[in-house]
Design an enzyme around this catalytic site. Structure first.
Site, PDB file in Angstrom:
ATOM      1  N   ILE A  40       0.818  -1.214   0.000  1.00  0.00           N
ATOM      2  CA  ILE A  40       0.000   0.000   0.000  1.00  0.00           C
ATOM      3  C   ILE A  40       0.857   1.271   0.000  1.00  0.00           C
ATOM      4  O   ILE A  40       0.399   2.324  -0.442  1.00  0.00           O
ATOM      5  CB  ILE A  40      -0.971  -0.028   1.204  1.00  0.00           C
ATOM      6  CG1 ILE A  40      -2.204   0.833   0.914  1.00  0.00           C
ATOM      7  CG2 ILE A  40      -0.297   0.400   2.496  1.00  0.00           C
ATOM      8  CD1 ILE A  40      -3.332   0.609   1.882  1.00  0.00           C
ATOM      9  N   ASN A  53      -1.866   2.607  15.758  1.00  0.00           N
ATOM     10  CA  ASN A  53      -2.278   2.344  17.145  1.00  0.00           C
ATOM     11  C   ASN A  53      -2.598   3.690  17.787  1.00  0.00           C
ATOM     12  O   ASN A  53      -2.346   4.743  17.204  1.00  0.00           O
ATOM     13  CB  ASN A  53      -1.207   1.561  17.917  1.00  0.00           C
ATOM     14  CG  ASN A  53       0.115   2.294  17.960  1.00  0.00           C
ATOM     15  OD1 ASN A  53       0.181   3.438  18.422  1.00  0.00           O
ATOM     16  ND2 ASN A  53       1.163   1.659  17.467  1.00  0.00           N
ATOM     17  N   ASP A  63       1.825   0.101   9.494  1.00  0.00           N
ATOM     18  CA  ASP A  63       2.147   1.368  10.170  1.00  0.00           C
ATOM     19  C   ASP A  63       3.652   1.640  10.052  1.00  0.00           C
ATOM     20  O   ASP A  63       4.077   2.749   9.653  1.00  0.00           O
ATOM     21  CB  ASP A  63       1.725   1.232  11.644  1.00  0.00           C
ATOM     22  CG  ASP A  63       1.716   2.542  12.405  1.00  0.00           C
ATOM     23  OD1 ASP A  63       1.839   3.610  11.776  1.00  0.00           O
ATOM     24  OD2 ASP A  63       1.575   2.487  13.644  1.00  0.00           O
ATOM     25  N   THR A 152      -6.253  -7.009  11.085  1.00  0.00           N
ATOM     26  CA  THR A 152      -6.108  -8.450  10.804  1.00  0.00           C
ATOM     27  C   THR A 152      -4.673  -8.951  10.941  1.00  0.00           C
ATOM     28  O   THR A 152      -4.402 -10.123  10.694  1.00  0.00           O
ATOM     29  CB  THR A 152      -6.610  -8.810   9.391  1.00  0.00           C
ATOM     30  OG1 THR A 152      -5.764  -8.151   8.423  1.00  0.00           O
ATOM     31  CG2 THR A 152      -8.042  -8.390   9.184  1.00  0.00           C
ATOM     32  N   GLY A 153      -3.744  -8.069  11.318  1.00  0.00           N
ATOM     33  CA  GLY A 153      -2.359  -8.489  11.533  1.00  0.00           C
ATOM     34  C   GLY A 153      -2.082  -8.607  13.024  1.00  0.00           C
ATOM     35  O   GLY A 153      -2.635  -9.488  13.700  1.00  0.00           O
TER      36      GLY A 153
HETATM   37  N1  AR6 Z   1       0.784  -2.994   2.408  1.00  0.00           N
HETATM   38  C1  AR6 Z   1      -0.406  -3.605   2.559  1.00  0.00           C
HETATM   39  N2  AR6 Z   1      -0.698  -4.401   3.603  1.00  0.00           N
HETATM   40  C2  AR6 Z   1       0.258  -4.590   4.545  1.00  0.00           C
HETATM   41  C3  AR6 Z   1       1.530  -3.982   4.469  1.00  0.00           C
HETATM   42  C4  AR6 Z   1       1.780  -3.146   3.334  1.00  0.00           C
HETATM   43  N3  AR6 Z   1       2.956  -2.526   3.169  1.00  0.00           N
HETATM   44  N4  AR6 Z   1       2.240  -4.365   5.574  1.00  0.00           N
HETATM   45  C5  AR6 Z   1       1.449  -5.181   6.288  1.00  0.00           C
HETATM   46  N5  AR6 Z   1       0.247  -5.337   5.678  1.00  0.00           N
HETATM   47  P1  AR6 Z   1      -0.992  -4.776  10.840  1.00  0.00           P
HETATM   48  P2  AR6 Z   1      -3.227  -4.257  12.691  1.00  0.00           P
HETATM   49  C6  AR6 Z   1      -0.947  -6.098   6.106  1.00  0.00           C
HETATM   50  O1  AR6 Z   1      -0.342  -5.665  11.855  1.00  0.00           O
HETATM   51  O2  AR6 Z   1      -3.584  -5.690  12.751  1.00  0.00           O
HETATM   52  C7  AR6 Z   1       1.216  -2.032  14.170  1.00  0.00           C
HETATM   53  O3  AR6 Z   1       2.321  -2.311  14.984  1.00  0.00           O
HETATM   54  C8  AR6 Z   1      -0.745  -7.226   7.079  1.00  0.00           C
HETATM   55  O4  AR6 Z   1      -0.338  -8.407   6.394  1.00  0.00           O
HETATM   56  O5  AR6 Z   1      -0.146  -3.823  10.096  1.00  0.00           O
HETATM   57  O6  AR6 Z   1      -4.324  -3.251  12.536  1.00  0.00           O
HETATM   58  C9  AR6 Z   1       0.490  -0.770  14.604  1.00  0.00           C
HETATM   59  O7  AR6 Z   1       1.383   0.200  15.100  1.00  0.00           O
HETATM   60  C10 AR6 Z   1      -2.147  -7.365   7.657  1.00  0.00           C
HETATM   61  O8  AR6 Z   1      -2.964  -8.169   6.805  1.00  0.00           O
HETATM   62  O9  AR6 Z   1      -2.167  -3.882  11.518  1.00  0.00           O
HETATM   63  C11 AR6 Z   1      -0.430  -1.260  15.658  1.00  0.00           C
HETATM   64  O10 AR6 Z   1       0.213  -1.354  16.909  1.00  0.00           O
HETATM   65  C12 AR6 Z   1      -2.699  -5.944   7.621  1.00  0.00           C
HETATM   66  O11 AR6 Z   1      -1.785  -5.204   6.806  1.00  0.00           O
HETATM   67  C13 AR6 Z   1      -0.813  -2.646  15.187  1.00  0.00           C
HETATM   68  O12 AR6 Z   1       0.268  -3.081  14.359  1.00  0.00           O
HETATM   69  C14 AR6 Z   1      -2.791  -5.279   8.974  1.00  0.00           C
HETATM   70  O13 AR6 Z   1      -1.741  -5.723   9.812  1.00  0.00           O
HETATM   71  C15 AR6 Z   1      -2.054  -2.616  14.331  1.00  0.00           C
HETATM   72  O14 AR6 Z   1      -2.417  -3.936  14.012  1.00  0.00           O
END
Ligand code: AR6
Length: 202
Positions: A40, A53, A63, A152-153
């Site tokens: 993204i 967060n 993030d 979802t991560g």
């Molecule tokens: N482009 C698209 N999707 C991505 C990318 C990218 N570059 N990188 C990861 N994903 P997460 P959350 C996907 O953990 O669950 C952070 O530490 C990833 O595979 O990024 O909302 C924040 O600071 C997953 O499917 O976000 C918060 O503390 C999705 O993005 C916490 O994580 C979301 O995963 C937020 O957790």
């Protein structure tokens, strides 16, 4: 190192035309919604949504990628928002807008998803992330918005349930945001994209 017998084959590979991971894209709501895989941080859209967060000061996952590639300007804008508007942090389900720094996008919308197993009514909060992000984009007359799969991560939201909630919330929000021409849902893997396609409610 990959070797090619003819230059045309190398060119096709560089363009992603015959790589197995070459991204497929799917459309819903008469093309207003596009669903695809990718990174993204590389998208040239009006707003990229960040799965932030409450601190707004960065983290891992998407993030971390947004702050790394977008640079200090995003962090400074987030620090200012913390000091002026959210001294105790941005609550889950809310969304704010900042510069996109060095990203190809124009703005970043930071939203905080629910933590699975910790926050009450996670479905309402997750829907609110999508709805408020779209409303915020519409209020700034932004035409294109790209979302990652919020929560979802690291936050552990089941991907099948998140797909149903996200698609329903996006449909609802778009029905009240005529200015928004294109919402992209960007998944990091083909497997995540498949789970979304199997569970979406568009
Ligand atoms: N482009 C698209 N999707 C991505 C990318 C990218 N570059 N990188 C990861 N994903 P997460 P959350 C996907 O953990 O669950 C952070 O530490 C990833 O595979 O990024 O909302 C924040 O600071 C997953 O499917 O976000 C918060 O503390 C999705 O993005 C916490 O994580 C979301 O995963 C937020 O957790």
């Amino acid at each position: 190192l990959r070797m090619f017998e003819e230059p045309a084959a190398a060119l096709r590979w560089v363009r992603g035309e015959d790589r197995p991971e070459a991204s497929m894209s799917y459309e819903f709501l008469n093309g207003r919604v596009e669903v695809r895989t990718g990174d993204i941080t590389g998208l040239k859209v009006d707003a990229v949504v960040n799965a932030a967060n409450s601190s707004l000061l960065g983290g891992g996952g998407v993030d971390g990628a947004i702050h790394r590639r977008g640079g200090q300007e995003i962090l400074r804008a987030c620090q200012e928002l913390r000091e002026t508007c959210y001294p105790r942090g941005l609550p889950a389900g809310e969304a704010v807008l900042t510069t996109a720094g060095n990203l190809p996008a124009r703005y970043v919308i930071h939203t905080v998803g629910p933590v699975w197993g910790r926050d009450q009514q996670p479905d309402t909060l997750l829907a609110s992330c999508y709805k408020k992000s779209i409303a915020l984009a519409a209020n700034h007359a932004l035409g294109s918005v790209a979302f990652p799969a919020i929560s979802t991560g690291a936050y552990g939201y089941p991907k099948d349930e998140a797909a149903a909630i996200a698609s329903t919330a996006i449909s609802e929000a778009l029905s009240q945001a005529d200015a928004i021409e294109r919402v992209s849902l960007v998944f990091f893997s083909d497997a995540d994209l498949d789970v979304f396609l199997a569970n979406q409610q568009f």
